[in-house]
Design an enzyme around this catalytic site. Structure first.
Site, PDB file in Angstrom:
ATOM      1  N   GLU A 154     -14.872  -1.715   6.864  1.00 38.23           N
ATOM      2  CA  GLU A 154     -14.854  -1.707   5.389  1.00 38.23           C
ATOM      3  C   GLU A 154     -14.386  -0.360   4.855  1.00 38.23           C
ATOM      4  O   GLU A 154     -13.677  -0.282   3.847  1.00 38.23           O
ATOM      5  CB  GLU A 154     -16.254  -2.043   4.865  1.00 38.23           C
ATOM      6  CG  GLU A 154     -16.371  -2.166   3.364  1.00 38.23           C
ATOM      7  CD  GLU A 154     -15.554  -3.315   2.796  1.00 38.23           C
ATOM      8  OE1 GLU A 154     -14.450  -3.037   2.285  1.00 38.23           O
ATOM      9  OE2 GLU A 154     -16.011  -4.475   2.865  1.00 38.23           O
ATOM     10  N   ILE A 180     -15.194   0.611  -2.201  1.00 35.62           N
ATOM     11  CA  ILE A 180     -15.030  -0.751  -2.729  1.00 35.62           C
ATOM     12  C   ILE A 180     -15.196  -1.759  -1.596  1.00 35.62           C
ATOM     13  O   ILE A 180     -14.503  -1.654  -0.588  1.00 35.62           O
ATOM     14  CB  ILE A 180     -13.624  -0.936  -3.347  1.00 35.62           C
ATOM     15  CG1 ILE A 180     -13.356   0.118  -4.417  1.00 35.62           C
ATOM     16  CG2 ILE A 180     -13.482  -2.341  -3.909  1.00 35.62           C
ATOM     17  CD1 ILE A 180     -11.928   0.059  -4.968  1.00 35.62           C
ATOM     18  N   GLU A 203      -4.249  15.056   2.847  1.00 36.65           N
ATOM     19  CA  GLU A 203      -4.457  15.023   4.291  1.00 36.65           C
ATOM     20  C   GLU A 203      -3.810  16.252   4.927  1.00 36.65           C
ATOM     21  O   GLU A 203      -2.915  16.875   4.345  1.00 36.65           O
ATOM     22  CB  GLU A 203      -3.795  13.775   4.892  1.00 36.65           C
ATOM     23  CG  GLU A 203      -4.290  12.463   4.336  1.00 36.65           C
ATOM     24  CD  GLU A 203      -5.332  11.813   5.222  1.00 36.65           C
ATOM     25  OE1 GLU A 203      -5.634  12.343   6.310  1.00 36.65           O
ATOM     26  OE2 GLU A 203      -5.864  10.771   4.811  1.00 36.65           O
ATOM     27  N   LYS A 208      -3.442   0.624   4.831  1.00 39.44           N
ATOM     28  CA  LYS A 208      -4.469  -0.215   4.217  1.00 39.44           C
ATOM     29  C   LYS A 208      -3.903  -1.568   3.811  1.00 39.44           C
ATOM     30  O   LYS A 208      -4.531  -2.609   4.016  1.00 39.44           O
ATOM     31  CB  LYS A 208      -5.051   0.519   3.000  1.00 39.44           C
ATOM     32  CG  LYS A 208      -5.761   1.830   3.384  1.00 39.44           C
ATOM     33  CD  LYS A 208      -6.027   2.713   2.172  1.00 39.44           C
ATOM     34  CE  LYS A 208      -6.684   4.034   2.592  1.00 39.44           C
ATOM     35  NZ  LYS A 208      -6.696   5.031   1.514  1.00 39.44           N
TER      36      LYS A 208
END
Lengths: 428, 428
Positions: free
Chosen positions: A131, A138, A192, A207
């Site tokens: 998740e 979320i 990053e 994602k």
């Protein structure tokens, strides 16, 4: 009483420490909800001596994540190292082979090796949950895989990289250039270590690849994503888009078309009054569209200690409660290879071009657009002081290939002062 | 191959037919995702002869829902009859007693009898699930119970009655009175048979009571909700609120306070730029705030055939996949009785009053507010042609009891031309 559920955590950065805090500070709550004590047996990170603000001396320290992943006193291996390969992948593979359940926040690993890892986990009968890999706090993986399981999913749309959204909204609010805001964000530690993962759209595309697989029952296909970062978004485009009622967002879209699966991650224009248009700063948003549910929109923090640890702990609680599910919602060996369909579905497009300032220039552009079947919805030519005239065009709905055809023909007109900017306008 | 999972459906209104359609038209998808064929054995509704647009002759017809609930060839009883008691409750109790899993969309029954039903289901080891009972197609029960299980929940805020939100947004957009839009909505079939369930806030409060129980580990306490409907919201208040940057929404709020659980369902002002302020028409929105996740906002259709059937099928798929969970997220016998705390937490308030038009009137109001410790943030007096002066006040953050004290003292000033309107301003 059920036996305690014992975690082994590798990676003690922001998220790892967030997980340790929840386990330590909310033990009674977790036990009430799952019926099991949740404990930490062992941890691993690169530096043992660093003060991380929480006591870790009650846990076994392993220098090697693989050792954490395979300890007898670990039931769930929590991988928070990150990276496509290396110790993250090696330790997850070792955990699965040792029959451990795995919880990870590692989008890169899943986007590239998700199919192989899912097959391994399912063959072994262990859970592999993630998740936290998509859209931070979320619960979008759960909503898509479980809550909306009765739907044939038709489209996924998401703003899933908070750093990019921060840069784009900050450019607009402060009137700064991309380079200026990039430097600012980098200085604030918002990017990053390899910023290209953020601004190149790669992280967000990882994602999207994961969500696509669940939504459409297809094998994760990161390489099938049409990918464009935000580096070429100029403050001019942001202002012009605003003028015409749009915001520019790094938008991921995945949808089934008659010719295959279309996956795109690129800067798009969205109506400024839409939920996506109004998304500010580092917040993430994902819209899931299904045949029955129409559209559900989920919004929340896309990163950070608390939100990401919340997502990790949701997975841990599921495992504690005995929930078992195929990794991508249906057995990995039933996932199909979808043909890749790049930008097949028509849309309106935003075109910005600089024309040489001479009579008939605009007419030539309008003619090549018309010849390619691209019809103009709105056009604006701005006043200018130099020898090139800025022109904006919003087209009616047309195919990307028609736009490309027109762009090619424009090169021969001799009136372009520079390469046109083309951005898709997405209805969300 | 796993045995098919057989449904018995009672109630063939919009939602029931939506469920039948998904089961019939997406059988392969459901089987791929759950590993089981999902079938319908029996159905029940009040009228057998009505043409519902889908073939039902393959299913056994029972006149009595209890008969559906207890059939040997039914694994899951799907209760879509509605109503707090009567056949809905009788059949759900019968299903539980017969060892069947239950899926229901019945918020009224759960808000009143949820504790007893949960205890019965858990004693029997069956599932009782109700995603469709709250916020239509939005997977909010799942998100709260499972996805956010690692959080100590701090607040729930929701717009959960689409009819009320439709009425309020339509009043503003069309400039019509409450009575006019109510009549319009009723004519369009947007309201419950007993419209008081909608406009009195009862339906939304049922939903809030359910969410509170999950969020705070407390027994469902519908009677503990401070409840006010939208009947007294005037078009004047909508306009004045808009003037000051707010929208009026029927907002449900549940939060833990030092003195107990505060549950409110009442018209509130929210900033017009907030996600809640921008919610139009029948769409629902729920914000869940937790110690780790900060805030997650879920948005989607609050009613309708497809969305509600989607939620029912999410529950059916969970059961097919073997997910077992306590009804309210932790065992019913561990839920506590929270003391009721009504509007203890301070907030800014909106006050509208009509003052008799004579010198010193406003000073008297300002004095009683000050005496009660209510400090004024913004005040507007509008021009007027009659003998009463419309005055708007937005207070700084204060307690409701201070506001009440001021209101009482105002009655003795002799300058009020009518009862003041008081609306809380909620930060969302």
């Amino acid at each position: 009483m059920n036996a305690p559920l014992r975690l082994g955590i590798a990676g003690l950065g922001t998220v790892g420490i967030g997980v340790v805090k929840i386990v330590r500070q909310h033990a009674a709550l977790l036990e009430a909800r799952t019926g099991r004590k949740i404990e930490i047996s062992a941890v691993s990170a690169r530096s043992r001596d660093k003060d991380r603000g929480v006591p870790l001396n009650g846990y076994v320290w392993e220098d090697d994540p693989v050792a954490v992943a395979t300890r007898d006193d670990v039931d769930i291996y929590v991988e928070l190292i990150g990276g496509t390969d290396g110790p993250a992948k090696a330790s997850v593979e070792a955990a699965i082979a040792a029959g451990k359940d795995v919880v990870t926040a590692n989008k890169a690993m899943l986007a590239i090796h998700g199919q192989a890892l899912a097959e391994a986990a399912e063959a072994k009968g262990v859970s592999l949950r993630y998740e936290a890999a998509v859209a931070g706090g979320i619960p979008v993986i759960k909503s898509l895989t479980e809550g909306l399981a009765g739907n044939e999913i038709t489209r996924i749309v998401g703003v899933m990289n908070g750093s990019c959204n921060y840069i784009l909204t900050r450019m607009e609010s402060a009137g700064l250039s991309y380079a200026e805001v990039f430097a600012e964000a980098d200085g604030l530690g918002y990017l990053e270590a390899d910023p290209q993962l953020d601004v190149g759209g790669i992280d967000a595309a990882h994602k999207l690849a994961i969500l696509s697989s669940i939504a459409f029952g297809t094998r994760v296909d990161f390489d099938g994503i049409e990918l464009e970062g935000i580096e070429r978004v100029s403050i001019d485009d942001i202002h012009h888009a605003a003028d015409m009622g749009y915001k520019i967002k790094l938008l991921g879209v995945a949808q089934k078309t008659g010719r295959g699966l279309e996956q795109r991650m690129m800067p798009c224009l969205v109506p400024d009054t839409s939920p996506f248009g109004q998304l500010q700063g580092g917040t993430n948003m994902v819209a899931v569209e299904g045949h029955a549910v129409e559209q559900v929109v989920l919004r929340g923090p896309g990163a950070g200690e608390g939100p990401t640890a919340s997502a990790v702990m949701g997975d841990v609680c599921d495992i504690a409660r005995g929930l078992r599910l195929p990794v991508f919602g249906q057995p990995a060996d039933t996932l199909t290879d979808a043909p890749r369909a790049a930008s097949i579905l028509p849309a309106p497009y935003y075109l910005r071009m600089a024309l040489v300032d001479k009579p008939g220039a605009l007419a030539k552009i309008a003619t090549v657009l018309g010849d390619a079947g691209v019809s103009i919805d709105r056009m604006r030519q701005y006043g200018h002081s130099d020898t090139t005239a800025p022109v904006l065009i919003v087209t009616h709905t047309c195919t990307r290939s028609a736009v490309n055809e027109a762009l090619e023909a424009m090169q021969d007109t001799g009136v372009l002062a520079s390469d046109p900017v083309v951005l898709r306008i997405e209805a969300v």
